[in-house]
Design a protein around this motif. Structure first.
Motif, PDB file in Angstrom:
ATOM      1  N   GLY A  19       8.931  12.382  -2.439  1.00 28.29           N
ATOM      2  CA  GLY A  19       8.937  11.685  -1.171  1.00 28.29           C
ATOM      3  C   GLY A  19       9.732  10.387  -1.206  1.00 28.29           C
ATOM      4  N   LEU A  20       9.789   9.724  -2.348  1.00 35.16           N
ATOM      5  CA  LEU A  20      10.463   8.434  -2.461  1.00 35.16           C
ATOM      6  C   LEU A  20      11.536   8.513  -3.527  1.00 35.16           C
ATOM      7  CD1 LEU A  20       7.519   5.858  -2.276  1.00 35.16           C
ATOM      8  CD2 LEU A  20       9.222   6.331  -0.515  1.00 35.16           C
ATOM      9  N   ARG A  21      12.681   7.993  -3.195  1.00 33.16           N
ATOM     10  CA  ARG A  21      13.738   7.897  -4.199  1.00 33.16           C
ATOM     11  C   ARG A  21      13.523   6.650  -5.035  1.00 33.16           C
ATOM     12  NH1 ARG A  21      19.029   8.134  -0.681  1.00 33.16           N
ATOM     13  NH2 ARG A  21      17.761   6.578   0.456  1.00 33.16           N
ATOM     14  N   ASP A  22      14.180   6.633  -6.186  1.00 36.95           N
ATOM     15  CA  ASP A  22      14.027   5.473  -7.073  1.00 36.95           C
ATOM     16  C   ASP A  22      14.519   4.201  -6.389  1.00 36.95           C
ATOM     17  OD1 ASP A  22      13.010   7.143  -8.957  1.00 36.95           O
ATOM     18  OD2 ASP A  22      14.899   7.358 -10.086  1.00 36.95           O
ATOM     19  N   GLU A  23      15.579   4.333  -5.588  1.00 34.46           N
ATOM     20  CA  GLU A  23      16.091   3.148  -4.910  1.00 34.46           C
ATOM     21  C   GLU A  23      15.095   2.605  -3.889  1.00 34.46           C
ATOM     22  OE1 GLU A  23      17.555   5.985  -5.119  1.00 34.46           O
ATOM     23  OE2 GLU A  23      19.394   5.722  -6.353  1.00 34.46           O
ATOM     24  N   ASP A  24      14.436   3.516  -3.142  1.00 36.57           N
ATOM     25  CA  ASP A  24      13.430   3.091  -2.161  1.00 36.57           C
ATOM     26  C   ASP A  24      12.230   2.437  -2.845  1.00 36.57           C
ATOM     27  OD1 ASP A  24      15.003   4.089  -0.155  1.00 36.57           O
ATOM     28  OD2 ASP A  24      14.015   6.066  -0.183  1.00 36.57           O
ATOM     29  N   LEU A  25      11.819   3.038  -3.959  1.00 32.73           N
ATOM     30  CA  LEU A  25      10.674   2.475  -4.685  1.00 32.73           C
ATOM     31  C   LEU A  25      11.004   1.106  -5.231  1.00 32.73           C
ATOM     32  CD1 LEU A  25       7.798   2.952  -5.682  1.00 32.73           C
ATOM     33  CD2 LEU A  25       8.757   4.027  -7.735  1.00 32.73           C
ATOM     34  N   ALA A  26      12.230   0.943  -5.748  1.00 34.11           N
ATOM     35  CA  ALA A  26      12.624  -0.359  -6.282  1.00 34.11           C
ATOM     36  C   ALA A  26      12.713  -1.398  -5.167  1.00 34.11           C
ATOM     37  CB  ALA A  26      13.956  -0.231  -7.006  1.00 34.11           C
ATOM     38  N   ARG A  27      13.250  -0.955  -4.002  1.00 38.26           N
ATOM     39  CA  ARG A  27      13.363  -1.880  -2.871  1.00 38.26           C
ATOM     40  C   ARG A  27      11.976  -2.316  -2.392  1.00 38.26           C
ATOM     41  NH1 ARG A  27      15.755   1.272   0.228  1.00 38.26           N
ATOM     42  NH2 ARG A  27      17.856   0.893  -0.614  1.00 38.26           N
ATOM     43  N   TRP A  28      11.028  -1.349  -2.352  1.00 40.57           N
ATOM     44  CA  TRP A  28       9.664  -1.688  -1.923  1.00 40.57           C
ATOM     45  C   TRP A  28       9.005  -2.643  -2.920  1.00 40.57           C
ATOM     46  CZ3 TRP A  28       4.812  -1.453  -3.951  1.00 40.57           C
ATOM     47  CH2 TRP A  28       3.743  -1.607  -3.048  1.00 40.57           C
ATOM     48  N   ALA A  29       9.241  -2.374  -4.214  1.00 44.43           N
ATOM     49  CA  ALA A  29       8.616  -3.213  -5.235  1.00 44.43           C
ATOM     50  C   ALA A  29       9.161  -4.630  -5.200  1.00 44.43           C
ATOM     51  CB  ALA A  29       8.820  -2.589  -6.617  1.00 44.43           C
ATOM     52  N   THR A  30      10.463  -4.778  -4.930  1.00 49.01           N
ATOM     53  CA  THR A  30      11.064  -6.108  -4.938  1.00 49.01           C
ATOM     54  C   THR A  30      10.799  -6.881  -3.653  1.00 49.01           C
ATOM     55  OG1 THR A  30      13.142  -5.127  -4.154  1.00 49.01           O
ATOM     56  CG2 THR A  30      12.898  -5.456  -6.540  1.00 49.01           C
ATOM     57  N   ARG A  31      10.395  -6.207  -2.614  1.00 48.88           N
ATOM     58  CA  ARG A  31      10.119  -6.897  -1.351  1.00 48.88           C
ATOM     59  C   ARG A  31       8.616  -6.902  -1.055  1.00 48.88           C
ATOM     60  NH1 ARG A  31      14.976  -4.667   2.653  1.00 48.88           N
ATOM     61  NH2 ARG A  31      16.738  -5.484   1.429  1.00 48.88           N
ATOM     62  N   THR A  32       8.130  -5.798  -0.561  1.00 51.55           N
ATOM     63  CA  THR A  32       6.727  -5.719  -0.152  1.00 51.55           C
ATOM     64  C   THR A  32       5.783  -5.906  -1.336  1.00 51.55           C
ATOM     65  OG1 THR A  32       7.370  -4.189   1.599  1.00 51.55           O
ATOM     66  CG2 THR A  32       5.021  -4.327   1.061  1.00 51.55           C
ATOM     67  N   GLY A  33       6.120  -5.234  -2.445  1.00 55.44           N
ATOM     68  CA  GLY A  33       5.237  -5.339  -3.601  1.00 55.44           C
ATOM     69  C   GLY A  33       5.112  -6.759  -4.108  1.00 55.44           C
ATOM     70  N   VAL A  34       6.247  -7.474  -4.141  1.00 55.65           N
ATOM     71  CA  VAL A  34       6.199  -8.869  -4.602  1.00 55.65           C
ATOM     72  C   VAL A  34       5.378  -9.723  -3.646  1.00 55.65           C
ATOM     73  CG1 VAL A  34       7.605 -10.925  -4.966  1.00 55.65           C
ATOM     74  CG2 VAL A  34       8.353  -8.718  -5.900  1.00 55.65           C
ATOM     75  N   ARG A  35       5.550  -9.504  -2.338  1.00 57.44           N
ATOM     76  CA  ARG A  35       4.798 -10.282  -1.354  1.00 57.44           C
ATOM     77  C   ARG A  35       3.290 -10.015  -1.467  1.00 57.44           C
ATOM     78  NH1 ARG A  35       9.312  -9.201   2.157  1.00 57.44           N
ATOM     79  NH2 ARG A  35       8.202  -7.412   3.063  1.00 57.44           N
ATOM     80  N   VAL A  36       2.942  -8.735  -1.666  1.00 60.83           N
ATOM     81  CA  VAL A  36       1.522  -8.404  -1.826  1.00 60.83           C
ATOM     82  C   VAL A  36       0.942  -9.071  -3.064  1.00 60.83           C
ATOM     83  CG1 VAL A  36      -0.096  -6.527  -2.309  1.00 60.83           C
ATOM     84  CG2 VAL A  36       1.644  -6.245  -0.539  1.00 60.83           C
ATOM     85  N   ALA A  37       1.706  -9.011  -4.164  1.00 59.00           N
ATOM     86  CA  ALA A  37       1.240  -9.648  -5.400  1.00 59.00           C
ATOM     87  C   ALA A  37       1.085 -11.162  -5.210  1.00 59.00           C
ATOM     88  CB  ALA A  37       2.205  -9.347  -6.538  1.00 59.00           C
ATOM     89  N   LEU A  38       2.046 -11.780  -4.511  1.00 56.15           N
ATOM     90  CA  LEU A  38       1.955 -13.217  -4.259  1.00 56.15           C
ATOM     91  C   LEU A  38       0.763 -13.552  -3.376  1.00 56.15           C
ATOM     92  CD1 LEU A  38       5.726 -14.171  -3.739  1.00 56.15           C
ATOM     93  CD2 LEU A  38       4.251 -14.735  -5.688  1.00 56.15           C
ATOM     94  N   LEU A  39       0.498 -12.717  -2.395  1.00 58.62           N
ATOM     95  CA  LEU A  39      -0.662 -12.952  -1.530  1.00 58.62           C
ATOM     96  C   LEU A  39      -1.967 -12.859  -2.317  1.00 58.62           C
ATOM     97  CD1 LEU A  39       0.391 -11.006   1.692  1.00 58.62           C
ATOM     98  CD2 LEU A  39      -0.030 -13.470   1.517  1.00 58.62           C
ATOM     99  N   LEU A  40      -2.043 -11.879  -3.214  1.00 59.23           N
ATOM    100  CA  LEU A  40      -3.243 -11.760  -4.048  1.00 59.23           C
ATOM    101  C   LEU A  40      -3.402 -12.976  -4.949  1.00 59.23           C
ATOM    102  CD1 LEU A  40      -3.108  -7.983  -5.035  1.00 59.23           C
ATOM    103  CD2 LEU A  40      -4.767  -9.084  -3.528  1.00 59.23           C
ATOM    104  N   LEU A  41      -2.283 -13.398  -5.562  1.00 56.02           N
ATOM    105  CA  LEU A  41      -2.342 -14.590  -6.409  1.00 56.02           C
ATOM    106  C   LEU A  41      -2.707 -15.838  -5.605  1.00 56.02           C
ATOM    107  CD1 LEU A  41       0.758 -14.042  -8.749  1.00 56.02           C
ATOM    108  CD2 LEU A  41      -1.659 -13.916  -9.380  1.00 56.02           C
ATOM    109  N   LEU A  42      -2.157 -15.931  -4.397  1.00 58.51           N
ATOM    110  CA  LEU A  42      -2.456 -17.079  -3.545  1.00 58.51           C
ATOM    111  C   LEU A  42      -3.932 -17.095  -3.137  1.00 58.51           C
ATOM    112  CD1 LEU A  42      -1.403 -19.525  -1.993  1.00 58.51           C
ATOM    113  CD2 LEU A  42      -0.839 -17.996  -0.097  1.00 58.51           C
ATOM    114  N   ALA A  43      -4.451 -15.923  -2.790  1.00 60.42           N
ATOM    115  CA  ALA A  43      -5.864 -15.846  -2.425  1.00 60.42           C
ATOM    116  C   ALA A  43      -6.756 -16.205  -3.606  1.00 60.42           C
ATOM    117  CB  ALA A  43      -6.198 -14.433  -1.921  1.00 60.42           C
ATOM    118  N   PHE A  44      -6.413 -15.707  -4.791  1.00 59.93           N
ATOM    119  CA  PHE A  44      -7.184 -16.019  -5.994  1.00 59.93           C
ATOM    120  C   PHE A  44      -7.138 -17.524  -6.285  1.00 59.93           C
ATOM    121  CE2 PHE A  44      -7.388 -16.598 -10.624  1.00 59.93           C
ATOM    122  CZ  PHE A  44      -8.639 -16.057 -10.877  1.00 59.93           C
ATOM    123  N   ALA A  45      -5.925 -18.095  -6.183  1.00 56.43           N
ATOM    124  CA  ALA A  45      -5.780 -19.532  -6.450  1.00 56.43           C
ATOM    125  C   ALA A  45      -6.528 -20.364  -5.409  1.00 56.43           C
ATOM    126  CB  ALA A  45      -4.294 -19.897  -6.463  1.00 56.43           C
TER     127      ALA A  45
END
Length: 282
Positions: free
Chosen positions: A4-30
């Motif tokens: 369903g997902l190409r490697d390019e799409d997965l990498a793009r999601w990880a570098t954009r949405t995934g990073v933002r989600v991780a930052l939000l989790l870190l921000l909430a924890f902090a």
């Protein structure tokens, strides 16, 4: 085989949405850790003195801090969850609408829960009892271990834990607010000079007030309440010492020990219960 997902799409999601989600989790924890740190620091800095009023303020600060900390933590994580859902392209409008409908349904079906929480708010806001207080709730005596919006938790001298819904509380007696009294009751015979008894008890109280371990716990001089009652074989006299909360039992034990010494030194004896011996000649 296609995926369903190409490697390019997965990498793009990880570098954009995934990073933002991780930052939000870190921000909430902090934010959660920071809020907890601020609340704990505020508790420590509420009062620096060691007097009775400072002790009372510390207990109130601890109670308010625990309740406020749970509220802030829940608010942070709920907000973070909603923002993360939006980052994942999830429409949160139906979620909020459903939550509103669910809340309305729960409100009708959980009136007892709402009553408990409202009662908990008033208990905390009115400073009726604090964590660490000795209290009697609905006839159950113990030390207050937790005050939640829904329940209050007591532990008695045997270690038994009681959890009582705030909405079910009918009577609440706080035995450790502001100050306490150590009350001593003496029964003396009718032929005893009560003035000598008062002098002996006053001398005993003076010895207790000289004790370095107890002097700071005593707030006032001995209060002589005088003769409290007349019985068939004795006169009842009553005295009391004003103490810090939760120190009355400790002071009372030492006061009774000193009273015994002072009465013995003056030759004053307590009345001995007597009864009629059975007639064995019949």
């Amino acid at each position: 085989m296609a995926v369903g997902l190409r490697d390019e799409d997965l990498a793009r999601w990880a570098t954009r949405t995934g990073v933002r989600v991780a930052l939000l989790l870190l921000l909430a924890f902090a934010a959660n850790r920071f809020a907890g740190s601020v609340i704990r620091r505020a508790e420590r800095e509420v009062v620096e003195t060691g007097d009775a009023h400072g002790h009372e303020r510390r207990k109130r600060a601890h109670t308010l801090g625990a309740a406020f900390g749970r509220f802030v933590s829940g608010l942070i994580w709920v907000t973070a969850s909603l923002v993360i859902l939006r980052e994942l392209d999830v429409d949160i409008t139906p979620v909020l609408t459903g939550a509103g409908i669910l809340g309305l349904a729960v409100g009708f079906g959980a009136q007892t829960l709402v009553k408990d929480m409202i009662a908990g708010v008033f208990i905390i806001a009115e400073d009726q009892v604090r964590v660490g207080d000795a209290a009697i709730v609905n006839g159950i005596e113990g030390s207050v271990e937790e005050i939640n919006l829904r329940t209050i938790v007591l532990r008695n001298l045997e270690g038994v834990v009681y959890t009582i819904a705030n909405g079910d509380i009918r009577t609440l007696a706080n035995r450790s607010k502001d100050y306490a009294y150590s009350v001593v009751t003496l029964n003396v015979s009718y032929d005893t000079n009560t003035d000598e008894v008062i002098e002996a008890v006053q001398a005993a109280a003076a010895e207790v007030m000289k004790d370095p371990a107890l002097a700071s716990a005593i707030l006032d001089a001995l209060d002589v309440l005088g003769i409290d009652d007349f019985a068939a074989a004795h006169v009842t006299m009553r005295f009391r010492l004003k103490t810090l909360p939760l120190r009355q039992a400790e002071v009372g034990r030492e006061l009774r020990r000193q009273i015994k010494k002072m009465l013995d030194a003056r030759g004053i004896r307590m009345p001995v219960p007597y009864g009629r011996l059975p007639d064995t000649d019949r």
